[in-house]
Write a protein that holds these residues in place. Sequence first.
Motif, PDB file in Angstrom:
ATOM      1  N   ASN A  46       0.819  -1.211   0.000  1.00 26.67           N
ATOM      2  CA  ASN A  46       0.000   0.000   0.000  1.00 26.67           C
ATOM      3  C   ASN A  46       0.853   1.262   0.000  1.00 26.67           C
ATOM      4  OD1 ASN A  46       0.614  -1.173   2.614  1.00 26.67           O
ATOM      5  ND2 ASN A  46      -0.484   0.520   3.548  1.00 26.67           N
ATOM      6  N   GLU A  47       0.520   2.164  -0.900  1.00 28.62           N
ATOM      7  CA  GLU A  47       1.233   3.445  -0.954  1.00 28.62           C
ATOM      8  C   GLU A  47       0.788   4.359   0.185  1.00 28.62           C
ATOM      9  OE1 GLU A  47       2.523   6.731  -4.299  1.00 28.62           O
ATOM     10  OE2 GLU A  47       0.515   5.861  -4.432  1.00 28.62           O
ATOM     11  N   ILE A  48      -0.492   4.278   0.556  1.00 30.03           N
ATOM     12  CA  ILE A  48      -1.045   5.076   1.653  1.00 30.03           C
ATOM     13  C   ILE A  48      -1.112   4.191   2.891  1.00 30.03           C
ATOM     14  CG2 ILE A  48      -2.967   6.508   2.415  1.00 30.03           C
ATOM     15  CD1 ILE A  48      -1.477   7.546  -0.069  1.00 30.03           C
ATOM     16  N   LEU A  49      -0.569   4.680   4.006  1.00 28.43           N
ATOM     17  CA  LEU A  49      -0.553   3.876   5.222  1.00 28.43           C
ATOM     18  C   LEU A  49      -1.959   3.566   5.691  1.00 28.43           C
ATOM     19  CD1 LEU A  49       1.126   2.466   7.353  1.00 28.43           C
ATOM     20  CD2 LEU A  49       1.171   4.605   8.657  1.00 28.43           C
ATOM     21  N   THR A  50      -2.813   4.577   5.729  1.00 27.21           N
ATOM     22  CA  THR A  50      -4.228   4.363   6.004  1.00 27.21           C
ATOM     23  C   THR A  50      -5.030   5.424   5.273  1.00 27.21           C
ATOM     24  OG1 THR A  50      -5.970   4.475   7.681  1.00 27.21           O
ATOM     25  CG2 THR A  50      -3.909   5.599   8.195  1.00 27.21           C
ATOM     26  N   THR A  51      -6.005   4.994   4.493  1.00 29.33           N
ATOM     27  CA  THR A  51      -6.819   5.939   3.735  1.00 29.33           C
ATOM     28  C   THR A  51      -7.687   6.791   4.657  1.00 29.33           C
ATOM     29  OG1 THR A  51      -8.451   4.170   3.434  1.00 29.33           O
ATOM     30  CG2 THR A  51      -6.891   4.556   1.637  1.00 29.33           C
ATOM     31  N   LEU A  52      -7.884   6.336   5.891  1.00 31.70           N
ATOM     32  CA  LEU A  52      -8.681   7.115   6.827  1.00 31.70           C
ATOM     33  C   LEU A  52      -8.001   8.439   7.152  1.00 31.70           C
ATOM     34  CD1 LEU A  52     -11.212   7.238   8.591  1.00 31.70           C
ATOM     35  CD2 LEU A  52      -9.927   6.105  10.403  1.00 31.70           C
ATOM     36  N   LEU A  53      -6.674   8.389   7.338  1.00 32.61           N
ATOM     37  CA  LEU A  53      -5.914   9.598   7.669  1.00 32.61           C
ATOM     38  C   LEU A  53      -5.089  10.105   6.496  1.00 32.61           C
ATOM     39  CD1 LEU A  53      -4.662   8.554  11.225  1.00 32.61           C
ATOM     40  CD2 LEU A  53      -6.706   9.876  10.627  1.00 32.61           C
ATOM     41  N   ASN A  54      -5.057   9.309   5.405  1.00 38.14           N
ATOM     42  CA  ASN A  54      -4.352   9.685   4.180  1.00 38.14           C
ATOM     43  C   ASN A  54      -2.872   9.971   4.426  1.00 38.14           C
ATOM     44  OD1 ASN A  54      -4.472   9.978   1.381  1.00 38.14           O
ATOM     45  ND2 ASN A  54      -4.642  12.211   1.523  1.00 38.14           N
ATOM     46  N   THR A  55      -2.226   9.115   5.212  1.00 44.48           N
ATOM     47  CA  THR A  55      -0.804   9.267   5.498  1.00 44.48           C
ATOM     48  C   THR A  55      -0.002   8.329   4.608  1.00 44.48           C
ATOM     49  OG1 THR A  55      -1.067   7.667   7.306  1.00 44.48           O
ATOM     50  CG2 THR A  55      -1.096  10.006   7.882  1.00 44.48           C
ATOM     51  N   ARG A  56       1.179   8.773   4.185  1.00 45.08           N
ATOM     52  CA  ARG A  56       2.001   8.005   3.257  1.00 45.08           C
ATOM     53  C   ARG A  56       2.725   6.872   3.981  1.00 45.08           C
ATOM     54  NH1 ARG A  56       3.286   8.587  -1.855  1.00 45.08           N
ATOM     55  NH2 ARG A  56       5.248   7.768  -2.677  1.00 45.08           N
ATOM     56  N   ASN A  57       2.882   5.749   3.288  1.00 41.55           N
ATOM     57  CA  ASN A  57       3.499   4.556   3.856  1.00 41.55           C
ATOM     58  C   ASN A  57       4.999   4.531   3.557  1.00 41.55           C
ATOM     59  OD1 ASN A  57       4.071   1.983   4.794  1.00 41.55           O
ATOM     60  ND2 ASN A  57       3.291   0.964   2.961  1.00 41.55           N
ATOM     61  N   ARG A  58       5.818   4.484   4.593  1.00 40.15           N
ATOM     62  CA  ARG A  58       7.274   4.489   4.420  1.00 40.15           C
ATOM     63  C   ARG A  58       7.809   3.159   3.903  1.00 40.15           C
ATOM     64  NH1 ARG A  58       9.413   6.516  10.144  1.00 40.15           N
ATOM     65  NH2 ARG A  58       7.836   4.969  10.768  1.00 40.15           N
ATOM     66  N   ASN A  59       7.010   2.093   3.971  1.00 38.98           N
ATOM     67  CA  ASN A  59       7.472   0.771   3.521  1.00 38.98           C
ATOM     68  C   ASN A  59       7.242   0.526   2.037  1.00 38.98           C
ATOM     69  OD1 ASN A  59       8.110   0.247   6.194  1.00 38.98           O
ATOM     70  ND2 ASN A  59       6.217  -0.867   6.601  1.00 38.98           N
ATOM     71  N   PHE A  60       6.568   1.446   1.367  1.00 38.83           N
ATOM     72  CA  PHE A  60       6.083   1.193   0.010  1.00 38.83           C
ATOM     73  C   PHE A  60       7.200   0.874  -0.975  1.00 38.83           C
ATOM     74  CE2 PHE A  60       4.534   2.767  -4.185  1.00 38.83           C
ATOM     75  CZ  PHE A  60       3.513   1.851  -4.354  1.00 38.83           C
TER      76      PHE A  60
END
Length: 294
Positions: A46-60
């Motif tokens: 996932n590019e977005i860590l959580t769509t609820l908060l729309n935070t970017r995922n550092r593991n992507f």
Amino acid sequence: MKQNSNYAIDFIGVGARKAGTTWIADCLWGHPEICISQPKEINYFNEILTTLLNTRNRNFNKSMKWYMQHYAHCREGRKKGEFCVNYLKDPKAAYRIKDLFPDVKIIICLRDPVDRAYSDYNMFHHYVSREKTATFEAAIAKNPNYLKSSLYFDDVKKFIQLFGREKVHCILMDDIKVDPKSVIFNLYGFLGVAQDFSPYAIKGASNESKYVKFKYFGRFVFHVKRIMVRLKLNSLLELMKITGMDQKLMQIGSKEYKFGKVNLSTRSAQIGYFLKDIEKLESLMDRDLSVWKK
């Protein structure tokens, strides 16, 4: 990035959030032919860590080698997989999974959309951050992603189109509540493992109605498990899961919290928002979901 022939996993649980995925993962962990990643949510596709908060995922953008290290504790011959509730709604996750593991089996857990949104709110309000809006009604007015996360049709359809209907297994929380043994029996069959096995976790339920009593207890347990993996204490980690020691440990640092049900007037007001999506999902799954329309 294409799949490396040296790496393979057998299944991925993609969500939805607050729909029984933790309970499902625990039941799979207990099976002697299955190994779940450590941790169970790697957050890799996932590019977005959580769509609820729309935070970017550092593991992507991390490497495949980094990803497969999360299965280092798995014995040879076990069915390997992970569960990450953020994959279902992420716009890129399904395509990235298909690119890397085209033959992987997909598990999707779904729940009454209003109840799921309400449970989502309670988790973020009472557990993730206590500085959220004071009521569910205020939260959904402020952040429409609470409700959008319960629109399932487009996401389920995407996974079916990409992987094929025979590779996608949908589980409803309604069925877990009524007959959990049949749910797990059918899931074992889908994954191709022995079905005559009853995991310890089947005695319990999902962990939606708990909150952490000690602020850093969950993080402590998480790191203990990571250390066990690095020390190759596979047998001890398996024993904890099979005997339920893992769940008992978490009970020490958590407490039951009864959130109650969503206000009936609020529920009635939101049914219209989900109605078309529910009807399309009924057709796609060939399943009566009329109970979600009430």
